[in-house]
Write a protein that holds these residues in place. Sequence first.
Motif: not given
Ligand code: PLP
Length: 282
Positions: A52, A145, A177, A181, A204-205, A241
């Motif tokens: 990513r 990101k 979203e 998260s 990723i989660t 995460s």
């Molecule tokens: N969505 C957003 C906007 C985020 O900033 C994050 C994590 O920082 C996530 C989703 C969750 O992503 P991950 O499961 O990779 O931490």
Amino acid sequence: MKNVGYYNGKIGPLEEMMIPMNDRAVFFGDGCYDATLCANHIPFALEDHLDRFYNSLRLLEIPFTMSRAELTAELMKVMDAADDDEVMLYWQCSRGTAFRDHAFPGPEVKPNLLIYARPYKIVPMDRTLKLITMEDTRFLHCNIKTLNLIPSVIASQRAKEAGCDETIFHRGDIVTECAHSNVLILQNGVLRSHPANNLILPGITRKHLLELAKENGIPTNEDPFTVQELMEADEVIMTSSGALCNQVVEVDGKPVGGKAPQLLKILQDAYTKKFKTYTKQI
Ligand code: PLP
């Protein structure tokens, strides 16, 4: 050292690290980042996070030349310096250091790599969460990101003021979203999530949870769902995460979910097993 900082090869206590004022992250948020939880000195799902991260760099056209192996070595160095069983490992790359000018600097300007590692207490998954909702006014590149996080900062503050844990974004009726998260629902035995397109970060989660659902015979669906469907869902799940995979029990002050606890437990147990196996704890 506990809180460890790193900037272009230099390591020191995070509290004492300095970056140049002309780093384009300061003026423009011109960069991207990623982060993962480390347990037992192993960064969880690092390959996914690196995929990513390099994809974000590509989309932002940042000419970062460090290979995956070199970057991994630097990340491990910082994680090990934090010297703790559970560590949050964060890394970001900005376009470089140059006098303020919106367009890219010349090829002589090299990207800056910043890393930090901090001891982190993994939160138990039996926690239940309260969320609020807010219109998603972010841009149309949420799959990157980027360091530009102002809408998420404001949304997180609104959640905090409401005594809640997170904010669910929606574009009109459609749930996208959360501020930091992803949000998924269980509906009639199916695990549902917004599609991983430009309107959400491909968490990723979230990805692992969808995979684990399939492995456990729980069908998945990545068609968008509405706020009403979320409010009426059998379970609402928030993933990241840092927070892993948590049950949401209240949205905007109204009770939600709680109607498929066995399915939720299957998913949470599968996630715990995956995390512990990956980090060689079982
Ligand atoms: N969505 C957003 C906007 C985020 O900033 C994050 C994590 O920082 C996530 C989703 C969750 O992503 P991950 O499961 O990779 O931490």
